[in-house]
Design an enzyme around this catalytic site. Structure first.
Site, PDB file in Angstrom:
ATOM      1  N   GLY A   1      -4.488  -5.630   6.447  1.00 12.78           N
ATOM      2  CA  GLY A   1      -5.597  -4.815   6.901  1.00 12.78           C
ATOM      3  C   GLY A   1      -6.379  -5.412   8.046  1.00 12.78           C
ATOM      4  O   GLY A   1      -6.810  -4.698   8.959  1.00 12.78           O
TER       5      GLY A   1
ATOM      6  N   ARG B   1     -13.358  -8.368  -0.921  1.00 12.55           N
ATOM      7  CA  ARG B   1     -12.653  -8.173   0.361  1.00 12.55           C
ATOM      8  C   ARG B   1     -12.102  -6.738   0.430  1.00 12.55           C
ATOM      9  O   ARG B   1     -11.482  -6.252  -0.506  1.00 12.55           O
ATOM     10  CB  ARG B   1     -11.517  -9.189   0.488  1.00 12.55           C
ATOM     11  CG  ARG B   1     -10.643  -9.004   1.752  1.00 12.55           C
ATOM     12  CD  ARG B   1      -9.448  -8.108   1.477  1.00 12.55           C
ATOM     13  NE  ARG B   1      -8.535  -8.032   2.615  1.00 12.55           N
ATOM     14  CZ  ARG B   1      -7.557  -7.141   2.710  1.00 12.55           C
ATOM     15  NH1 ARG B   1      -7.358  -6.250   1.746  1.00 12.55           N
ATOM     16  NH2 ARG B   1      -6.772  -7.108   3.752  1.00 12.55           N
TER      17      ARG B   1
ATOM     18  N   GLY C   1      -0.010  -2.586   5.500  1.00  6.78           N
ATOM     19  CA  GLY C   1       0.184  -3.945   6.006  1.00  6.78           C
ATOM     20  C   GLY C   1      -1.092  -4.749   5.901  1.00  6.78           C
ATOM     21  O   GLY C   1      -1.988  -4.420   5.114  1.00  6.78           O
TER      22      GLY C   1
ATOM     23  N   GLY D   1      -9.815  -4.125   3.002  1.00  5.84           N
ATOM     24  CA  GLY D   1      -8.964  -4.087   4.194  1.00  5.84           C
ATOM     25  C   GLY D   1      -9.079  -2.771   4.936  1.00  5.84           C
ATOM     26  O   GLY D   1     -10.115  -2.095   4.905  1.00  5.84           O
ATOM     27  N   ASP D   2      -8.009  -2.396   5.600  1.00  8.15           N
ATOM     28  CA  ASP D   2      -8.014  -1.211   6.469  1.00  8.15           C
ATOM     29  C   ASP D   2      -7.981   0.106   5.713  1.00  8.15           C
ATOM     30  O   ASP D   2      -8.454   1.134   6.206  1.00  8.15           O
ATOM     31  CB  ASP D   2      -6.775  -1.241   7.375  1.00  8.15           C
ATOM     32  CG  ASP D   2      -5.482  -1.247   6.552  1.00  8.15           C
ATOM     33  OD1 ASP D   2      -5.364  -2.108   5.661  1.00  8.15           O
ATOM     34  OD2 ASP D   2      -4.613  -0.376   6.786  1.00  8.15           O
TER      35      ASP D   2
ATOM     36  N   THR E   1       0.832  -1.197   0.000  1.00 12.55           N
ATOM     37  CA  THR E   1       0.000   0.000   0.000  1.00 12.55           C
ATOM     38  C   THR E   1       0.876   1.260   0.000  1.00 12.55           C
ATOM     39  O   THR E   1       1.971   1.253   0.546  1.00 12.55           O
ATOM     40  CB  THR E   1      -0.836  -0.031   1.293  1.00 12.55           C
ATOM     41  OG1 THR E   1      -1.656  -1.188   1.266  1.00 12.55           O
ATOM     42  CG2 THR E   1      -1.656   1.206   1.493  1.00 12.55           C
TER      43      THR E   1
END
Ligand code: GLY
Length: 304
Positions: A223, A197, A221, A199-200, A169
């Protein structure tokens, strides 16, 4: 804080192992992203412009898992997520699972500035991009030949997700001369992720956060480890005690590591006091930042 702060900026290219990459080329790209953001800040421009434009550079660079260069998902498509946060208003714009936009961070900014909403996903986000005048591209146009080959190789081996193995990221955090803080984070997610999906990265407080008077942060990293703990909000809040950005970044990852074995995470931080910090639990996290003297430094590791 009294007087005008000196602008500051830090960018990251993702926490991971970064095995088999051309370090000089990665660091050159990090410097370029930092230079673009720094030119804006030096000219009196806004932290928001600086983080958006710095992130655009990394979104365009196939060495990073964002924009062109994103990992493809298990269905062989690119699905990208992004978040931009404005510390002066505590507003943000976020997009997730966008497939047809070259610069997801710029779409996130348009969400923040041109709609009354904060977060758009999937087809609706792509449609919004077109309505707001962003050119739509074919999803295949966002897939590099290398990633296409890697996808085919993973398929052939029936391999599972290679989380944390490779590019990551991207993100940028800046403080401008008016004391405003902003953060930007953009990702293609993890390789072989299941379609849908997220993530963070687009989660406000997890993938990024900014609040004038305290500071801003952008995380990277795995998530699923970051979003449970709202890592960026936690780290920015911790600066209210007077600790600087480096201590805040390190403490945040110590907090995470105490709760998640091998969290595979990283964070960059700028304090409203002008402090800059970074930390990661992975072997590498390419980072470039502007020193107090206005020099740009780059490293494959954290600042200290
Ligand atoms: N940090 C990016 C992701 O987990 O999607």
């Amino acid at each position: 804080m009294t007087g005008s702060p000196k602008p500051r900026l830090i960018v990251h290219g993702g926490a991971g192992t970064w095995v088999g990459f051309d370090e000089a080329s990665v660091l050159k790209a990090m410097r370029k992203a930092a230079e673009v953001g720094w030119e804006i800040l030096k000219a009196g421009g806004s932290a928001l412009d600086a983080v958006e434009k710095a992130t655009n550079i990394m979104e365009d660079d196939p060495q990073f898992d964002s924009g062109f260069g994103s990992f493809v998902n298990a269905a062989g498509e690119v699905e990208m997520d992004a978040l931009i946060a404005d510390g002066s208003t505590i507003k943000y714009g976020a997009v997730a699972a966008v497939k047809r936009v070259q610069y997801p961070i710029s779409l996130a900014r348009l969400v923040m500035t041109r709609t009354n909403n904060l977060f758009f996903v999937a087809d609706g986000a792509d449609q919004l991009a077109a309505e707001l005048g962003m050119p739509l591209v074919a999803n295949t146009q966002m897939i590099t030949p290398q990633e296409f080959e890697a996808f085919r190789a993973r398929r052939a081996k029936n391999a599972v997700s290679q989380v944390g193995q490779g590019t990551g990221t991207c993100g940028a955090v800046a403080l401008d001369a008016n004391g405003h803080v902003a953060s930007a984070t953009s990702t293609g997610g993890v390789p072989e992720k299941r379609k849908g999906r997220v993530g963070d990265t687009p989660i406000f407080g997890a993938g990024g956060y900014a609040e004038d008077g305290l500071g801003g942060a952008s995380s990277t990293g795995v998530g699923e480890n970051i979003m449970r703990f709202f890592l960026c909000k936690r780290v920015v809040d911790s600066m209210s005690s007077g600790i600087g950005a480096q201590m805040a970044a390190q403490s945040g990852l110590e907090f995470l590591s105490a709760r998640v074995p091998s969290p595979e995470a990283g964070i960059i931080v700028v304090g409203s006091d002008g402090s800059v910090g970074s930390s990661h639990t992975t072997s590498h996290m390419p980072t470039a930042w502007v020193t107090a003297d206005g020099d740009i430094q780059a490293t494959m590791k954290s600042i200290s």
